[in-house]
Structures are given as structure tokens and as C-alpha cells.
Design an enzyme around this catalytic site. Structure first.
Site, short mmCIF file in Angstrom:
data_model
loop_
_atom_site.label_atom_id
_atom_site.label_comp_id
_atom_site.label_asym_id
_atom_site.label_seq_id
_atom_site.Cartn_x
_atom_site.Cartn_y
_atom_site.Cartn_z
N ASP A 61 -17.41 12.02 -151.43
CA ASP A 61 -18.24 12.64 -150.40
C ASP A 61 -18.78 11.61 -149.41
O ASP A 61 -18.77 11.83 -148.20
CB ASP A 61 -19.42 13.38 -151.05
CG ASP A 61 -18.96 14.48 -151.98
OD1 ASP A 61 -18.04 15.23 -151.60
OD2 ASP A 61 -19.48 14.57 -153.11
N HIS A 84 -31.84 3.16 -135.62
CA HIS A 84 -31.67 4.45 -134.94
C HIS A 84 -31.22 5.49 -135.96
O HIS A 84 -30.99 5.15 -137.13
CB HIS A 84 -30.68 4.35 -133.77
CG HIS A 84 -29.29 4.00 -134.16
ND1 HIS A 84 -28.89 2.71 -134.44
CD2 HIS A 84 -28.18 4.78 -134.35
CE1 HIS A 84 -27.61 2.70 -134.77
NE2 HIS A 84 -27.15 3.94 -134.73
N ASP A 88 -24.60 6.54 -140.11
CA ASP A 88 -24.10 5.25 -140.59
C ASP A 88 -25.19 4.17 -140.58
O ASP A 88 -24.94 3.02 -140.93
CB ASP A 88 -22.87 4.80 -139.81
CG ASP A 88 -23.14 4.59 -138.33
OD1 ASP A 88 -24.06 5.22 -137.79
OD2 ASP A 88 -22.41 3.79 -137.70
N ASP A 206 -23.83 -6.24 -132.17
CA ASP A 206 -22.93 -5.10 -132.38
C ASP A 206 -21.53 -5.44 -131.84
O ASP A 206 -21.36 -5.78 -130.67
CB ASP A 206 -23.52 -3.89 -131.63
CG ASP A 206 -22.63 -2.65 -131.65
OD1 ASP A 206 -21.68 -2.60 -132.45
OD2 ASP A 206 -22.92 -1.73 -130.86
N ALA A 243 -23.51 15.75 -134.56
CA ALA A 243 -24.71 16.57 -134.70
C ALA A 243 -25.97 15.82 -134.28
O ALA A 243 -27.05 16.41 -134.26
CB ALA A 243 -24.85 17.03 -136.15
N HIS A 245 -25.86 13.74 -131.37
CA HIS A 245 -25.66 13.26 -129.99
C HIS A 245 -26.46 14.13 -129.03
O HIS A 245 -25.95 15.02 -128.35
CB HIS A 245 -24.18 13.28 -129.63
CG HIS A 245 -23.82 12.32 -128.53
ND1 HIS A 245 -24.70 12.01 -127.50
CD2 HIS A 245 -22.70 11.58 -128.30
CE1 HIS A 245 -24.13 11.14 -126.69
NE2 HIS A 245 -22.92 10.86 -127.15
N HIS A 375 -15.63 11.88 -123.24
CA HIS A 375 -16.47 11.07 -124.14
C HIS A 375 -16.60 9.68 -123.58
O HIS A 375 -15.65 9.12 -123.01
CB HIS A 375 -15.85 10.99 -125.54
CG HIS A 375 -16.60 10.06 -126.46
ND1 HIS A 375 -17.83 10.39 -126.98
CD2 HIS A 375 -16.31 8.81 -126.90
CE1 HIS A 375 -18.25 9.38 -127.73
NE2 HIS A 375 -17.35 8.41 -127.69
N GLY A 378 -20.81 4.73 -127.30
CA GLY A 378 -22.21 4.34 -127.41
C GLY A 378 -22.40 2.85 -127.62
O GLY A 378 -23.51 2.40 -127.91
N HIS A 379 -21.31 2.09 -127.47
CA HIS A 379 -21.36 0.66 -127.80
C HIS A 379 -20.99 -0.20 -126.60
O HIS A 379 -20.17 0.19 -125.76
CB HIS A 379 -20.42 0.36 -128.95
CG HIS A 379 -20.73 1.15 -130.19
ND1 HIS A 379 -21.60 0.71 -131.15
CD2 HIS A 379 -20.29 2.37 -130.59
CE1 HIS A 379 -21.67 1.62 -132.12
NE2 HIS A 379 -20.89 2.64 -131.79
#
Length: 561
Positions: A61, A84, A88, A206, A243, A245, A375, A378-379
Site C-alpha cells: 500500500d 509542506h 511524500d 531540491d 488531491a 493541488h 501541467h 512544482g520544482h
């Protein structure tokens, strides 16, 4: 540049006055981010996220960070800082709190609200938490923390500067440098520059987009594309995105309002997260736009929008069930438009394309990143990272958050602007900052921790290998009764198979070989059932491999009569 070596030994005791950095996840993969900082015998944790399983993790899972090396020192943890609210970065927190339930939690308003909902799902009481925002400073034990606003694909993301006696660390968390963000909250490069002037001894950066040249496009770039999809669609529109964003959902709500459509959320996490974002003011819902998804059935298709989870092809998600026509109230129709407004997480490509093909089979038009600008990442891309290195001018750099290739690309960027000490590490590789110099100090055990139902950590890599064999190659059971006194096999072996052959009669040819091999062993005086079972396994295995080119799991059972 330092490279982690698989033969690294356990780290020696941390030198007095030094800072130890140990990643438990997120270095070598995209997900399950978690790092421990140790100073003066105390620990600070940054992030505690999950990794989602891929095709080679059947039955799994979630995958958690491996904090086993500090399990007996959890009472030394001063706080858990959450940069944040993405899964993850926060998703493994409930599992950590099961081991020590009173760890103080530190994060922004939205991050802690999303986490609080998750803790209630796990039936855990909320521990002490500290709501912080950009510009704030707060201390926990020997760690003095300052928070810096960063822009990401979720509101309220923060970088954190950690000041200790060993020096200052700046951890970016996940970030990019969108100059026209929807919420007007940009990455605070002035704060980065000020920290750089003070002196940043170690910069954790990052790496996710380090291979991508130039700059990550602004979130506003996709607004015209979403508007065009709405303008061209004559029937229902289904939009799938993460879910969490909030910015992407905001764009869809605004487009729906402009085109006189009503929106319903599909998927438990979407309903929950967007409810939290709306209550806290991060999501602005236009009037008369949002309805319960079940009410959409009473609205003409050209006025419907469904906002769904499942943009990564997750088998149990709303979108996957819609594609398979097994969703309890959403049925895809010819002429519907499905917009996949997200990236492809590495490893999820096959699952996503399965969903796209499933939707297309029923006549839907599918708009995705491969055929439209729907899209943006975000990086930070390479150009943004170079800016950061030149602004901060850190003494040492440790690339984080990404696969090996991403971190190597990030390291090359840091070296290109003249930063000489760049340390490359992986999960479990310990990095010490001593006298202003960062270096690899050793390695602690650090593997994957699998969650399978209610079981945490009980599933091993070997178990997964067995599951893959079962799924791909099939299963054969062989039951043989032997008389060890007379040295004979009683009756014929009983052979059954699953996922290998439709008819067990295919084994008639090999049964005499099993009997003769066993009787030969018995004649030589072998009566140990384990050795006899191994003989059965070898005979069946050779025959299957030779005649069918398969390697199924073989379970032999030898019974003494």
C-alpha cells in the site's frame, strides 16, 4: 565531489561540535522524504513522507522511510518540521507517531491542517503542534529555526534555515521560483540572499528538476489551455489532478464558473483536502459552482465538471474505476472530455496509459501532458537552481529529493558556479558538518519499509520477489506420499497449478520422473523429507523450464505413510 560507496561502514561517534545529517528517504527516489539532523546529542527531523508502490511492489500500500537507526533514540527528537503538505512529505507521520506519540509537529497552517485530518483517520490524538509562517523564528533544543516562503504546487510551502553551533543549514524543501503565482506568494529570494550574507554552511537543495534546462513555466501558463478545453467540450468534463493541488483546482473552478458549469469532487481525499483548503481561505470557490458530485446527474452534461483523484493511474482511485466502468455513480460516455492535469511520476507511466486507453475505449477525448500544456512542474529547473546557488553562495551543498541522476545533475550545477564541496549521498549515507566542512562519515542500515494492510515492516524484498513470481510465472503444488520402510512411492504424485496451466493433466508426463527420482533417493537410504522435497522441486522445475520456458513457484509436500 564525494560519492557514497556501498561498502561504507557504520559512522563513528560524531565529533564534538559537529552536525550530523542522515537521510532516511528521498535521496535516490522521488518520495518518502525524511532527514534527521543531530547536534549535541539531540535530533531534529525534517519531513516524514511516503513513497507510492510501483508494479514491482505487488500488494504493497505504501513505502515508509527507514528510521530504524534512531528508533531507540526517539526520545531525543526535539521536533518534526514539515515543509509542506504533500503525501511524500507528511504521509508517514502517523506511523512515526505510533512509536512516539508526543513529538512536537511544526509546519504552516495548511500543512498541519492536512496532517491533522490524516492523524484523525489513523485514530491518533493530535500531539503538540506549532503553526509557523515565513519570517518566523522558533527554537527547539539546540536548533534555532527560521522559516522562508517558497513557491510550490501546494500553498504554504516553507524552506527552513537551521542554525546550530556547527553552522547554518538551509533546506529548501520542494520549491520553484514562479514569478506570477496564482496566490501571489513567491519564493523569498531576499531571505535566501540575507541568509547567504550571514553564511550558509550547508545547503540542502531540491533536485527533482535539476536535469531540466531553463526555468519551470508559471502556473498561469496553463490557464489558457484549460479555458480552451472548456470552450471546445460539448459534454461532461472530468479533470484528474493531485488531491492536494489547490492551485490547479482553483483554475478549474474559475474556468467552470466562466463557462457556466458546475463542479463536483470525486474521491475521498479530494473532498477532504479541498474542504480544508476552502475553510482556511486557500481555495476561493466562485458562487453557485460547487455541488455534491451525485447531484451532477440531474444537470445537463454540457454543464458538468467532475474533479477527480487518480491522475497517476492508482488502481483503486476514482479515475481508474471510471475508466473500468466500475465507479458507483460516474459512467464515462462517448464525447466526454477527460483532462489529466498532472505530471507522470516515474514508475507510474504504464498505469496512467492503461487508464488513458480505458477512457479512450469508451469514446472519451483524453487531454494530457503528452498532447497539451496542461501541467507545469512544482520544482525548480536548472536555471532557477543556478540563481539560488549564486544568491546563497553556500560553503557546502548536499543535493536532496530526487533519483540519483537528478542529484548528480544538481551537483554539477553547484560545481559549475564554483562551489567546490558538493557531497552526493543516498538514503542512509551519513554526512557530518565539522569545522565548516561537510563529508561522508559512514552509512546506517536504511531499506524500504513496506505497509501491507495493517502490517508495517513485516513484508521483505524476498516476499515481494515471491509475489512477483506468483503473479507472472504461476504456482505449482506437488503432493507425494512415500513409504520409507519399503522405499516406494504410494500411488501417483498429485499436482495442481494456478496461473500456469488450465489443465493439471499436462503434468502426466513428468509424474513418472518424480516417482523414479524419489525411489532412487529412498534406495540410497535418504529418508529426510526436506531432501526428498528438494528432489521433487528440482525434477518439476527442470521439466517446466525445458517444456514451457517458465519458472513458477513450486511447493512440494512429501508425506511419510
Amino acid at each position: 565531489m564525494s560519492h557514497p560507496h556501498p561498502e561504507l561502514s557504520a559512522p563513528k561517534k560524531l565529533k564534538k561540535g559537529g552536525l550530523r545529517v542522515t537521510p532516511f528517504g528521498g535521496l535516490g527516489e522521488v518520495g518518502r522524504n525524511m532527514t534527521a539532523f543531530e547536534y549535541d546529542g539531540r535530533l531534529l527531523l525534517v519531513d516524514c513522507g511516503v513513497l507510492f508502490p510501483e508494479d514491482h511492489h505487488p500488494g504493497v500500500d505504501l513505502i515508509l522511510p527507514d528510521w530504524s537507526s534512531i528508533r531507540d533514540r526517539l526520545d531525543s527528537v526535539e521536533a518534526l518540521v514539515l515543509t509542506h503538505g504533500h503525501e511524500d512529505h507528511i504521509g508517514a507521520t502517523p506511523y512515526l507517531l505510533r512509536e512516539r506519540g508526543d513529538i512536537p509537529l511544526v509546519g504552516s497552517e495548511l500543512t498541519l491542517a492536512l496532517l491533522g485530518s490524516k492523524l484523525r483517520e489513523h485514530r491518533l490524538r493530535e500531539t503538540t503542534h506549532y503553526v509557523v509562517k515565513e519570517g518566523m523564528r522558533i527554537s527547539f533544543g539546540p536548533f534555532d529555526l527560521e522559516f522562508v516562503a517558497v513557491n510550490h504546487s501546494i500553498p504554504d510551502a516553507l524552506a527552513v534555515a537551521i542554525r546550530t553551533g556547527a553552522g547554518t543549514v538551509l533546506h529548501t524543501g520542494d520549491f520553484k521560483m514562479d514569478q506570477l503565482p496564482l496566490d501571489g506568494r513567491i519564493t523569498d529570494l531576499r531571505a535566501f540572499a540575507r541568509l547567504g550574507e550571514e553564511g550558509v554552511d550547508l545547503f540542502l537543495v531540491d533536485s527533482t528538476n535539476a536535469e531540466t534546462p531553463g526555468f519551470t513555466p508559471s502556473e498561469k501558463k496553463i490557464t489558457p489551455v484549460i479555458d480552451q478545453v472548456f470552450r471546445e467540450s460539448t459534454q461532461r468534463i472530468i479533470v484528474a489532478c493531485f488531491a492536494s493541488h489547490v492551485h490547479r483546482v482553483q483554475q478549474v473552478l474559475d474556468a467552470a464558473h466562466a463557462h457556466e458549469r458546475q463542479v463536483g469532487y470525486v474521491g475521498r481525499s479530494m473532498v477532504r483536502n479541498m474542504g480544508i483548503a476552502r475553510d482556511l481561505g486557500y481555495l476561493k470557490v466562485p458562487p453557485n459552482t460547487l455541488v455534491d458530485a451525485k447531484e451532477l446527474a440531474d444537470i445537463p452534461p454540457q454543464h458538468q465538471v467532475l474533479l477527480s483523484t487518480g491522475s497517476q493511474g492508482e488502481p483503486m482511485s476514482a479515475l481508474s474505476r471510471i475508466a473500468q466502468r466500475t465507479h458507483n455513480f460516474v459512467h464515462i460516455e462517448e464525447g466526454d472530455t477527460v483532462l489529466l492535469a498532472s505530471s507522470l511520476i516515474p514508475g507510474n507511466e504504464n498505469a496512467v496509459y492503461r487508464v488513458i486507453n480505458g477512457l479512450s475505449r469508451w469514446g472519451a477525448r483524453v487531454v494530457h501532458k503528452g498532447n497539451a500544456m496542461v501541467h507545469v512542474s512544482g520544482h525548480a529547473s536548472a536555471g532557477e537552481l543556478l540563481y539560488c546557488y549564486n544568491i546563497v553562495r553556500p560553503k557546502n551543498v548536499l543535493p536532496v529529493h530526487g533519483e540519483i541522476r537528478h542529484m548528480q545533475a544538481n551537483a554539477a550545477l553547484a560545481r559549475s558556479v564554483g562551489i567546490e564541496n558538493v557531497v552526493l549521498a543516498e538514503d542512509g549515507v551519513v554526512v557530518d558538518l565539522v569545522d565548516g566542512v561537510a563529508s561522508v562519515a559512514g552509512k546506517v542500515p536504511c531499506g524500504y519499509v513496506f505497509v501491507d494492510g495493517s502490517s508495517v515492516g513485516d513484508i521483505t524484498e524476498s516476499d515481494l520477489k515471491d509475489r512477483l513470481i506468483l503473479g507472472e510465472e504461476g504456482f505449482i503444488s506437488v503432493i507425494v506420499v512415500v513409504d520409507t520402510v519399503s522405499g516406494t512411492v504410494s500411488g501417483r504424485p498429485e499436482v495442481h497449478a494456478r496461473g500456469f496451466a488450465e489443465d493439471d493433466k499436462v503434468f502426466e508426463d513428468v509424474k513418472p520422473d518424480v516417482v523414479s527420482a524419489l525411489e532412487r533417493m529412498l534406495a540410497e537410504g535418504t529418508t529426510d523429507t526436506y531432501q526428498l522435497q528438494q528432489t521433487v522441486r528440482r525434477v518439476i522445475g527442470r521439466w517446466v523450464n525445458k517444456t514451457h520456458r517458465r519458472r513458477p513457484m513450486i511447493i512440494p509436500v512429501v508425506i511419510e505413510s
